[in-house]
Design a protein around this motif. Structure first.
Motif, mmCIF file in Angstrom:
data_model
loop_
_atom_site.group_PDB
_atom_site.id
_atom_site.type_symbol
_atom_site.label_atom_id
_atom_site.label_comp_id
_atom_site.label_asym_id
_atom_site.label_seq_id
_atom_site.Cartn_x
_atom_site.Cartn_y
_atom_site.Cartn_z
ATOM 1 N N MET A 1 0.856 -1.176 0.000
ATOM 2 C CA MET A 1 0.000 0.000 0.000
ATOM 3 C C MET A 1 0.900 1.237 0.000
ATOM 4 O O MET A 1 1.845 1.322 0.769
ATOM 5 C CB MET A 1 -0.906 -0.041 1.225
ATOM 6 N N PRO A 2 0.575 2.238 -0.840
ATOM 7 C CA PRO A 2 1.417 3.439 -0.912
ATOM 8 C C PRO A 2 1.319 4.279 0.357
ATOM 9 O O PRO A 2 0.305 4.273 1.047
ATOM 10 C CB PRO A 2 0.869 4.200 -2.109
ATOM 11 N N ASP A 3 2.392 5.026 0.636
ATOM 12 C CA ASP A 3 2.435 5.915 1.789
ATOM 13 C C ASP A 3 1.671 7.195 1.434
ATOM 14 O O ASP A 3 2.065 7.941 0.541
ATOM 15 C CB ASP A 3 3.892 6.242 2.125
ATOM 16 N N LEU A 4 0.570 7.453 2.118
ATOM 17 C CA LEU A 4 -0.275 8.614 1.819
ATOM 18 C C LEU A 4 -0.162 9.701 2.890
ATOM 19 O O LEU A 4 -1.047 10.534 3.032
ATOM 20 C CB LEU A 4 -1.729 8.172 1.680
ATOM 21 N N THR A 5 0.939 9.693 3.651
ATOM 22 C CA THR A 5 1.070 10.669 4.728
ATOM 23 C C THR A 5 1.405 12.063 4.216
ATOM 24 O O THR A 5 1.128 13.042 4.886
ATOM 25 C CB THR A 5 2.142 10.230 5.735
ATOM 26 N N GLU A 6 2.001 12.173 3.035
ATOM 27 C CA GLU A 6 2.334 13.481 2.479
ATOM 28 C C GLU A 6 1.604 13.692 1.156
ATOM 29 O O GLU A 6 1.538 12.798 0.330
ATOM 30 C CB GLU A 6 3.829 13.599 2.241
ATOM 31 N N ALA A 7 1.100 14.907 0.992
ATOM 32 C CA ALA A 7 0.436 15.246 -0.270
ATOM 33 C C ALA A 7 1.494 15.470 -1.344
ATOM 34 O O ALA A 7 2.577 15.972 -1.061
ATOM 35 C CB ALA A 7 -0.405 16.501 -0.094
ATOM 36 N N PRO A 8 1.193 15.097 -2.572
ATOM 37 C CA PRO A 8 2.160 15.343 -3.644
ATOM 38 C C PRO A 8 2.281 16.837 -3.940
ATOM 39 O O PRO A 8 1.320 17.595 -3.793
ATOM 40 C CB PRO A 8 1.564 14.599 -4.843
ATOM 41 N N ALA A 9 3.438 17.282 -4.350
ATOM 42 C CA ALA A 9 3.648 18.672 -4.731
ATOM 43 C C ALA A 9 3.170 18.859 -6.169
ATOM 44 O O ALA A 9 3.727 18.281 -7.096
ATOM 45 C CB ALA A 9 5.119 19.030 -4.609
ATOM 46 N N LEU A 10 2.132 19.640 -6.350
ATOM 47 C CA LEU A 10 1.543 19.838 -7.671
ATOM 48 C C LEU A 10 1.999 21.129 -8.324
ATOM 49 O O LEU A 10 1.810 21.315 -9.513
ATOM 50 C CB LEU A 10 0.011 19.823 -7.575
ATOM 51 N N GLY A 11 2.557 22.037 -7.554
ATOM 52 C CA GLY A 11 2.974 23.313 -8.119
ATOM 53 C C GLY A 11 1.817 24.288 -8.169
ATOM 54 O O GLY A 11 0.667 23.956 -7.885
ATOM 55 N N ASN A 12 2.137 25.502 -8.517
ATOM 56 C CA ASN A 12 1.145 26.563 -8.587
ATOM 57 C C ASN A 12 0.841 26.864 -10.048
ATOM 58 O O ASN A 12 1.722 27.316 -10.781
ATOM 59 C CB ASN A 12 1.686 27.813 -7.882
#
Length: 63
Positions: A1-12
Motif C-alpha cells: 500500500m502506498p504511503d499517503l502521509t504526504e500530499a504530492p507537490a503539484l505546483g502553482n
C-alpha cells in the motif's frame, strides 16, 4: 500500500508563463493590457481569465 502521509507537490498553476498575445490582433492586445492592469492591482483571477481568453482566441492562417 502506498504511503499517503504526504500530499504530492503539484505546483502553482499561476506560475505558468503567460501566453503571448498576437500583436496584430486588437482583441489580444486589449486582453494583454487588461491582464497587465489586473496584475498591477493584484487581481490574479482576472489575470487568469485574460490568459484563458488569449489562449482560446482563434488566429487562423489562410491556406
Amino acid at each position: 500500500m502506498p504511503d499517503l502521509t504526504e500530499a504530492p507537490a503539484l505546483g502553482n498553476p499561476l506560475d505558468l508563463i503567460d501566453p503571448a498575445p498576437a500583436t496584430a490582433c486588437s482583441v489580444c492586445v486589449a486582453l494583454d493590457e487588461q491582464r497587465a492592469e489586473a496584475r498591477r492591482l493584484g487581481d490574479m483571477t482576472t489575470v487568469t481569465d485574460c490568459n484563458v481568453e488569449i489562449r482560446r482566441h482563434p488566429h487562423r492562417t489562410r491556406s
